[in-house]
Design a protein around this motif. Structure first.
Motif, PDB file in Angstrom:
ATOM      1  N   HIS A 196       0.844  -1.199   0.000  1.00  0.00           N
ATOM      2  CA  HIS A 196       0.000   0.000   0.000  1.00  0.00           C
ATOM      3  C   HIS A 196       0.874   1.242   0.000  1.00  0.00           C
ATOM      4  O   HIS A 196       1.880   1.298   0.690  1.00  0.00           O
ATOM      5  CB  HIS A 196      -0.874   0.067   1.251  1.00  0.00           C
ATOM      6  CG  HIS A 196      -1.585  -1.193   1.587  1.00  0.00           C
ATOM      7  ND1 HIS A 196      -2.536  -1.739   0.768  1.00  0.00           N
ATOM      8  CD2 HIS A 196      -1.491  -2.022   2.662  1.00  0.00           C
ATOM      9  CE1 HIS A 196      -3.009  -2.842   1.338  1.00  0.00           C
ATOM     10  NE2 HIS A 196      -2.389  -3.042   2.482  1.00  0.00           N
ATOM     11  N   LEU A 197       0.458   2.278  -0.735  1.00  0.00           N
ATOM     12  CA  LEU A 197       1.083   3.593  -0.618  1.00  0.00           C
ATOM     13  C   LEU A 197       0.052   4.541  -0.020  1.00  0.00           C
ATOM     14  O   LEU A 197      -1.103   4.172   0.166  1.00  0.00           O
ATOM     15  CB  LEU A 197       1.529   4.111  -1.990  1.00  0.00           C
ATOM     16  CG  LEU A 197       2.534   3.254  -2.762  1.00  0.00           C
ATOM     17  CD1 LEU A 197       2.786   3.884  -4.132  1.00  0.00           C
ATOM     18  CD2 LEU A 197       3.841   3.128  -1.995  1.00  0.00           C
ATOM     19  N   CYS A 198       0.461   5.774   0.230  1.00  0.00           N
ATOM     20  CA  CYS A 198      -0.505   6.765   0.713  1.00  0.00           C
ATOM     21  C   CYS A 198      -0.945   7.635  -0.461  1.00  0.00           C
ATOM     22  O   CYS A 198      -0.473   7.469  -1.580  1.00  0.00           O
ATOM     23  CB  CYS A 198       0.108   7.622   1.812  1.00  0.00           C
ATOM     24  SG  CYS A 198       1.353   8.765   1.201  1.00  0.00           S
ATOM     25  N   LEU A 199      -1.816   8.594  -0.226  1.00  0.00           N
ATOM     26  CA  LEU A 199      -2.298   9.394  -1.359  1.00  0.00           C
ATOM     27  C   LEU A 199      -1.164  10.190  -2.003  1.00  0.00           C
ATOM     28  O   LEU A 199      -1.150  10.398  -3.202  1.00  0.00           O
ATOM     29  CB  LEU A 199      -3.466  10.299  -0.949  1.00  0.00           C
ATOM     30  CG  LEU A 199      -3.212  11.693  -0.407  1.00  0.00           C
ATOM     31  CD1 LEU A 199      -4.478  12.515  -0.464  1.00  0.00           C
ATOM     32  CD2 LEU A 199      -2.720  11.621   1.000  1.00  0.00           C
ATOM     33  N   TYR A 215       0.901   7.803  -4.359  1.00  0.00           N
ATOM     34  CA  TYR A 215       0.326   7.609  -5.695  1.00  0.00           C
ATOM     35  C   TYR A 215       0.421   8.888  -6.529  1.00  0.00           C
ATOM     36  O   TYR A 215       0.624   8.858  -7.736  1.00  0.00           O
ATOM     37  CB  TYR A 215      -1.137   7.159  -5.584  1.00  0.00           C
ATOM     38  CG  TYR A 215      -1.279   5.767  -4.997  1.00  0.00           C
ATOM     39  CD1 TYR A 215      -0.891   4.654  -5.734  1.00  0.00           C
ATOM     40  CD2 TYR A 215      -1.772   5.562  -3.715  1.00  0.00           C
ATOM     41  CE1 TYR A 215      -1.000   3.372  -5.203  1.00  0.00           C
ATOM     42  CE2 TYR A 215      -1.880   4.290  -3.174  1.00  0.00           C
ATOM     43  CZ  TYR A 215      -1.493   3.194  -3.923  1.00  0.00           C
ATOM     44  OH  TYR A 215      -1.591   1.935  -3.407  1.00  0.00           O
ATOM     45  N   TYR A 249      -1.961   1.273  10.878  1.00  0.00           N
ATOM     46  CA  TYR A 249      -3.324   0.795  11.097  1.00  0.00           C
ATOM     47  C   TYR A 249      -3.517  -0.710  11.079  1.00  0.00           C
ATOM     48  O   TYR A 249      -4.191  -1.248  11.947  1.00  0.00           O
ATOM     49  CB  TYR A 249      -4.298   1.490  10.139  1.00  0.00           C
ATOM     50  CG  TYR A 249      -4.748   2.821  10.679  1.00  0.00           C
ATOM     51  CD1 TYR A 249      -5.747   2.896  11.631  1.00  0.00           C
ATOM     52  CD2 TYR A 249      -4.135   3.989  10.275  1.00  0.00           C
ATOM     53  CE1 TYR A 249      -6.149   4.116  12.159  1.00  0.00           C
ATOM     54  CE2 TYR A 249      -4.530   5.216  10.792  1.00  0.00           C
ATOM     55  CZ  TYR A 249      -5.534   5.270  11.730  1.00  0.00           C
ATOM     56  OH  TYR A 249      -5.918   6.474  12.255  1.00  0.00           O
ATOM     57  N   TYR A 266      -5.216  -2.266  14.255  1.00  0.00           N
ATOM     58  CA  TYR A 266      -6.483  -2.988  14.194  1.00  0.00           C
ATOM     59  C   TYR A 266      -6.310  -4.441  14.633  1.00  0.00           C
ATOM     60  O   TYR A 266      -7.195  -5.026  15.238  1.00  0.00           O
ATOM     61  CB  TYR A 266      -7.063  -2.936  12.774  1.00  0.00           C
ATOM     62  CG  TYR A 266      -7.630  -1.587  12.392  1.00  0.00           C
ATOM     63  CD1 TYR A 266      -8.071  -0.692  13.355  1.00  0.00           C
ATOM     64  CD2 TYR A 266      -7.742  -1.217  11.060  1.00  0.00           C
ATOM     65  CE1 TYR A 266      -8.600   0.540  12.989  1.00  0.00           C
ATOM     66  CE2 TYR A 266      -8.273   0.010  10.691  1.00  0.00           C
ATOM     67  CZ  TYR A 266      -8.700   0.893  11.665  1.00  0.00           C
ATOM     68  OH  TYR A 266      -9.225   2.102  11.298  1.00  0.00           O
ATOM     69  N   ALA A 299      -5.896   7.486   0.371  1.00  0.00           N
ATOM     70  CA  ALA A 299      -5.039   6.840  -0.619  1.00  0.00           C
ATOM     71  C   ALA A 299      -5.858   6.257  -1.760  1.00  0.00           C
ATOM     72  O   ALA A 299      -5.433   6.255  -2.916  1.00  0.00           O
ATOM     73  CB  ALA A 299      -4.200   5.751   0.044  1.00  0.00           C
ATOM     74  N   ALA A 353      -4.986   6.610  -5.800  1.00  0.00           N
ATOM     75  CA  ALA A 353      -4.695   5.334  -6.464  1.00  0.00           C
ATOM     76  C   ALA A 353      -5.640   5.133  -7.640  1.00  0.00           C
ATOM     77  O   ALA A 353      -5.256   4.643  -8.713  1.00  0.00           O
ATOM     78  CB  ALA A 353      -4.825   4.186  -5.463  1.00  0.00           C
ATOM     79  N   LEU A 371      -6.668  -9.442 -10.367  1.00  0.00           N
ATOM     80  CA  LEU A 371      -6.007  -8.474  -9.486  1.00  0.00           C
ATOM     81  C   LEU A 371      -7.067  -7.724  -8.664  1.00  0.00           C
ATOM     82  O   LEU A 371      -8.206  -7.593  -9.110  1.00  0.00           O
ATOM     83  CB  LEU A 371      -5.236  -7.454 -10.325  1.00  0.00           C
ATOM     84  CG  LEU A 371      -4.106  -7.997 -11.192  1.00  0.00           C
ATOM     85  CD1 LEU A 371      -3.648  -6.932 -12.186  1.00  0.00           C
ATOM     86  CD2 LEU A 371      -2.945  -8.444 -10.311  1.00  0.00           C
ATOM     87  N   ALA A 414      -6.391  -2.313  -3.353  1.00  0.00           N
ATOM     88  CA  ALA A 414      -4.942  -2.489  -3.241  1.00  0.00           C
ATOM     89  C   ALA A 414      -4.306  -1.361  -2.438  1.00  0.00           C
ATOM     90  O   ALA A 414      -3.305  -1.555  -1.762  1.00  0.00           O
ATOM     91  CB  ALA A 414      -4.311  -2.553  -4.637  1.00  0.00           C
ATOM     92  N   ALA A 415      -4.900  -0.167  -2.503  1.00  0.00           N
ATOM     93  CA  ALA A 415      -4.308   0.975  -1.820  1.00  0.00           C
ATOM     94  C   ALA A 415      -4.689   1.041  -0.349  1.00  0.00           C
ATOM     95  O   ALA A 415      -4.024   1.717   0.424  1.00  0.00           O
ATOM     96  CB  ALA A 415      -4.747   2.274  -2.501  1.00  0.00           C
ATOM     97  N   CYS A 416      -5.750   0.362   0.047  1.00  0.00           N
ATOM     98  CA  CYS A 416      -6.326   0.613   1.367  1.00  0.00           C
ATOM     99  C   CYS A 416      -5.494  -0.009   2.474  1.00  0.00           C
ATOM    100  O   CYS A 416      -5.471  -1.213   2.671  1.00  0.00           O
ATOM    101  CB  CYS A 416      -7.759   0.105   1.448  1.00  0.00           C
ATOM    102  SG  CYS A 416      -8.526   0.579   3.002  1.00  0.00           S
ATOM    103  N   GLN A 417      -4.804   0.869   3.208  1.00  0.00           N
ATOM    104  CA  GLN A 417      -3.926   0.413   4.282  1.00  0.00           C
ATOM    105  C   GLN A 417      -4.716  -0.114   5.463  1.00  0.00           C
ATOM    106  O   GLN A 417      -4.260  -0.965   6.204  1.00  0.00           O
ATOM    107  CB  GLN A 417      -3.053   1.579   4.713  1.00  0.00           C
ATOM    108  CG  GLN A 417      -2.235   2.069   3.551  1.00  0.00           C
ATOM    109  CD  GLN A 417      -1.872   3.525   3.646  1.00  0.00           C
ATOM    110  OE1 GLN A 417      -1.128   3.910   4.521  1.00  0.00           O
ATOM    111  NE2 GLN A 417      -2.379   4.337   2.754  1.00  0.00           N
ATOM    112  N   ALA A 418      -5.912   0.442   5.656  1.00  0.00           N
ATOM    113  CA  ALA A 418      -6.742   0.005   6.781  1.00  0.00           C
ATOM    114  C   ALA A 418      -7.506  -1.272   6.446  1.00  0.00           C
ATOM    115  O   ALA A 418      -8.219  -1.804   7.276  1.00  0.00           O
ATOM    116  CB  ALA A 418      -7.710   1.111   7.151  1.00  0.00           C
ATOM    117  N   GLU A 419      -7.345  -1.752   5.219  1.00  0.00           N
ATOM    118  CA  GLU A 419      -8.054  -2.940   4.744  1.00  0.00           C
ATOM    119  C   GLU A 419      -9.555  -2.789   4.959  1.00  0.00           C
ATOM    120  O   GLU A 419     -10.238  -3.691   5.417  1.00  0.00           O
ATOM    121  CB  GLU A 419      -7.495  -4.200   5.418  1.00  0.00           C
ATOM    122  CG  GLU A 419      -6.051  -4.464   4.988  1.00  0.00           C
ATOM    123  CD  GLU A 419      -5.247  -5.302   5.988  1.00  0.00           C
ATOM    124  OE1 GLU A 419      -5.850  -5.855   6.917  1.00  0.00           O
ATOM    125  OE2 GLU A 419      -4.019  -5.387   5.826  1.00  0.00           O
TER     126      GLU A 419
END
Lengths: 736, 175
Positions: free
Chosen positions: A73-76, A79, A213, A217, B20, B24, B130, B136-141
């Motif tokens: 994952h990247l942040c905004l 990207y 996170y 979590y 994000a 993305a 895919l 794919a971007a979501c860090q918090a899932e």
């Protein structure tokens, strides 16, 4: 003629794959290569980064799924690098000022002419004032450590004034260092499985550490509690079991009050204190002066909520994650609280401020001296300039004055406090060069603007200061337009100024990095297509402090900091060895007469949208962020007759901002205003027009011209939040 | 909806406003500023005296019975039979905005060409197996895209690694 190389060697050697099919804009596109690198935008996460390149243009970026912490994952901002690197607004070629400073009038010149101009100016400065009249300005926009070592080689040989310090976190780091010694962080995968409580202080991971996170979590879904300390209602505050919202600048008193309550109720870890603590009794003398009721009153908080948090903290195995840069004593108090409860050196909970990999030369992971001080060279001892007081130092320096500056990778005008003083300082330079990717606030005042490389176009050395992984940054494509890697600029300047033997033409950034790596780390293992690597245990232990052998004068955790007493013999400052009830320079309680005029405490958070000022000009980011807004409490808005979207004027003696939109909110308390940091002076509402130049301790560096300095012993931080302002509704048609 | 239809599952409790997903999506779809296929909404609440912010990423819902499709006078909007993804054919769109009036979620977007465009669930990526760009971007899932079966399997996996006792039983704050 110049002899620098603008282009890199063949970059396919870094490719993880070539001719890679990817999806893009609803089609399948074949990228020439995909390269792995790491993001250097001064952030805890240091994301593993994959860049897809076609015809030497970056067409797509993704997170590296093999990175154990950032996991694809990247942040905004990450990207948005696609838009940034390809932006039509990039500085494309060297430009020389033809108008007055601030007029933004330039003419295009060649790199040869640019180097001729710089060489002539540097020679003039050296001959007229001496080499110490020159100083670089380098900060953390593209924060990797190789360039500082390489430019230091130039400065050492030339004899420039050296830029040291930080305006970000060193006050807190010093506070933590004097308490616990070496600065380590327990990587999140360790505590995520074990801890019972997470205590986050002044930390908004959504915007500054989003990869926390998944671990947070994992812990909370397992049942761990979450306590967040922040005057501002952050997203993570919204997810907390208890969100403590002290009045800004009073976290110190809050922590002392909690400690008092914990000890009074016999919830402290007596074994830990007896075996591993030093000076607990002296510490308690100060703690006894702050009963929890008094603390709650000072911090303007509900005492029952504070008591509940104290009990939760003490009775759970707690992980303390903090980054409160407003004061060395605050961080001392936070460290002591963790020690009082024994939450140190355990998988279930540890004390995290910053990993010393944030300054990798200090623990010895990076041998910067090997590059900065080349063998055989005579290196004069020169004065040091503290970055947290840069403008003050430039204005105050005499014998010699500071007359020349090259600024890069940091927004000098937009990020230093008190913008009009910074502009005054910059205007009195005879030589001001800005290496930039865009026409920023800095380039407005520059004599010479050089097209800077995006981080995807150059090398870098960047271990994370949060997790325990390390990666070498490599160029994924050739520099765009006429951009030249920063290291090539310094090398060519070095050759031009007569140090050719120390800047051989064939040396690249990769060579510099190879020289500085420790013996047990192999360059190939941390460079695309490989990497990242786990930093060897001797620098980043899995469970820091587990042996309770603290690197402090007593070898114990120091409630009473002997190191501060020692350093205090040498330099002025606040060296009180136990945390005490210290007020700040500008606040409702410290400066009541100012508070009567300016009733709002102005705080500014790092927004998700940009790295300091970087990215503010990108359309994707502007679209999400919208126009500048100031958050104020509904009660204050009602009193001022403000509705959402009304235009306001924010002002104090240092300056004023106009046409900022009012945003009545529950996110800040009464009496507090929040304006996000990093907006440009010329494009938005730069909070630094208003911020004070006051500086955090422990050492009082005055205007910041020094002979000796140590980041962990002396600290220093620009105390941006010590700022009071007034807010007024603007009348219709009012322009001013 | 049927068992083959795919949907975008959003866990608002997990979303933490990092945004994000928004950029993305811009990268994947090569979008300029203007059309926003996904957007995080922020809501402020005060519940029992406690202030909270909640966040909700919103994109096209790919409805079971899409109102936009019915509203479109030229048949530019269709729902794929195999996975239920709602797609728009820009070549047919006449820019009348009827779909925007009909959509309860404000999903249709209009850029400089005034033709409707919106989240296409990254169908080319799904076709290749895919994840969507936002997932794919979501860090918090917080975002899971798939059929109801796939989503429920992922959620069960996620919670099976949590302690059942601590998740579902009353906890005590005793030392």
């Amino acid at each position: 003629m110049s002899s620098f190389s603008r282009l890199h060697e063949d970059l396919d050697k870094f490719a993880m794959a070539t001719d890679v099919p990817i999806t893009l804009g609803g089609k399948i596109v074949i990228a020439d290569r995909v390269v792995k690198t790491a993001c250097p935008h001064n952030c805890y996460d240091t994301c593993g980064f994959l860049a897809y390149v076609k015809d030497e243009k970056v067409i797509k970026v993704e997170g590296d799924p093999d990175h154990p912490i950032t996991r694809g994952h990247l942040c905004l901002k990450g990207y948005a690098n696609v838009q940034k690197i390809n932006s039509p607004d990039r500085v494309k070629y060297p430009m020389l000022r033809v108008g007055e400073r601030g007029e933004r009038k330039f003419k295009r010149i060649s790199w040869d002419e640019a180097f001729d101009w710089m060489t002539e100016k540097l020679t003039m400065l050296r001959d007229t004032y001496g080499p110490e009249s020159f100083c670089e300005y380098l900060y953390s926009g593209n924060r990797e450590h190789m360039i500082k070592a390489a430019s230091s080689r130039f400065h050492n040989l030339f004899g420039s004034s050296k830029l040291v310090g930080s305006f970000c976190l060193l006050s807190g780091a010093a506070g933590s260092y004097y308490s616990i010694g070496e600065q380590n962080v327990m990587s999140p995968e360790v505590w995520a499985d074990k801890t019972e409580c997470i205590f986050l202080i002044g930390r908004n991971p959504s915007f500054t550490n989003p990869h926390l996170y998944p671990f947070l979590y994992k812990a909370t879904e397992r049942g761990a509690k979450l306590i967040v300390v922040d005057p501002y209602l952050t997203p993570v505050g919204s997810k907390a079991d208890i969100h403590l919202r002290p009045r800004p600048t009073t976290v110190l008193q809050m922590i002392m009050g909690m400690t008092n309550y914990i000890v009074a109720n016999d919830l402290h870890d007596k074994d830990f204190i007896a075996e591993h603590g030093f000076g607990f009794d002296e510490f308690m003398e100060e703690v006894r002066k702050m009963p929890i009721e008094r603390a709650a009153q000072i911090c303007d908080m509900d005492v029952e909520q504070l008591k509940q948090a104290a009990v939760m903290y003490a009775t759970h195995k707690t992980q303390t994650e903090c980054r409160y840069s407003n004061g060395h004593q605050t961080q001392r108090a936070v460290s002591c609280l963790a020690a009082v409860c024994g939450h140190i050196g355990k998988e279930t909970g540890n004390l995290n401020y910053i990993n010393h990999m944030g300054f990798p030369s200090i623990p010895g992971f990076m041998n910067a001296a090997k590059v900065a001080a080349p063998e055989g060279a005579t290196i004069p001892k020169t004065r040091l300039i503290n970055i947290s007081t840069f403008a003050q130092a430039v204005l105050a320096a005499k014998d010699p004055p500071i007359k020349g500056c090259i600024s890069y990778r940091g927004g000098l005008v937009s990020q230093q406090p008190y913008v009009s003083e910074t502009i005054k300082a910059v205007k009195q330079l005879d030589m001001y060069v800005a290496i930039e990717q865009f026409m920023t606030d800095d380039t407005d005042y520059a004599d010479l603007v050089l097209p800077g490389c995006h981080f995807l176009e150059q090398y870098g050395f960047h271990p994370s200061y949060w997790h325990s992984y390390f990666q070498v940054l490599v160029p994924v494509c050739q520099p765009y337009h006429e951009a030249v890697p920063d290291i090539e600029i310094w090398q060519e300047l070095g050759r031009r100024m007569g140090f050719a033997e120390y800047f051989p033409k064939e040396d690249t950034g990769l060579d510099y990095i190879r020289w500085m790596l420790p013996d047990d780390v192999k360059l190939e293992e941390c460079t695309s297509p490989n990497g990242p690597i786990r930093i060897p245990e001797r620098w980043c232990p899995r469970v820091p402090y587990a042996d309770y052998n603290f690197k402090t004068p007593s070898g114990k955790f120091e409630f009473y900091a002997q190191g501060m007493v020692e350093r205090g013999k040498k330099f002025p400052g606040d060296w009180n060895p136990v945390p005490w009830n210290m007020d700040t320079d500008e606040s409702p309680t410290a400066t009541p007469e100012l508070f009567a005029k300016y009733p709002f405490t102005l705080i500014s958070q790092h927004p998700a949208f940009r790295t300091h000022s970087q990215g503010y000009n990108l359309p994707w980011i502007k679209e999400i962020e919208g126009p500048p807004k100031v958050f104020i409490n509904h009660a204050d808005a009602n009193a001022l007759g403000l509705k959402a979207g009304d235009k306001v004027r924010i002002a104090n003696d240092r300056g004023e901002l106009l046409n900022v939109l009012a945003a009545p909110t529950v996110r800040v308390r009464k009496g507090v205003a929040e304006l996000s940091s990093g907006m440009w002076v010329k494009l938005g509402a730069s909070v630094n027009v208003l911020t004070s130049q006051s500086v955090g301790g422990p050492r009082d560096v005055g205007v910041g011209i020094m002979d000796e300095y140590h980041p962990l012993l002396d600290g220093n931080t620009t105390a941006y939040f010590n700022t009071l302002v007034k807010i007024e509704k603007m009348q219709k048609g009012e322009k001013r | 909806m049927n068992t083959r239809h795919k949907t975008i599952y959003i866990d608002a409790k997990r979303c933490m406003n990092c945004r994000a997903c928004e950029t993305a999506c811009k990268v994947e779809n090569e979008l300029p500023a203007g059309p926003r296929y996904i957007m995080v909404s922020e809501v402020e609440l005060t519940i029992d005296g406690v202030d909270k912010c909640e966040f909700l990423p919103l994109s096209c819902m790919h409805c079971g019975d899409p109102a936009c499709m019915k509203a479109c006078p030229v048949g530019a909007i269709s729902k794929r039979a195999e996975d239920g993804i709602v797609l728009v054919d820009k070549n047919k769109c006449i820019g009348c905005h009827q779909c925007l009036w009909a959509c309860e979620f404000g999903a249709p977007q209009f850029g400089a060409d005034n033709k409707m465009e919106k989240c296409n669930m990254c169908y080319q990526r799904l076709d290749l197996g895919l994840p969507t760009a936002c997932e794919a971007a979501c860090q918090a899932e917080a975002i899971i895209v798939g059929t109801m079966d796939q989503i429920s399997r992922k959620l069960r996996e996620r919670y099976s690694t949590s302690s059942r006792e601590q998740l579902f039983l009353e906890k005590t704050d005793k030392p």
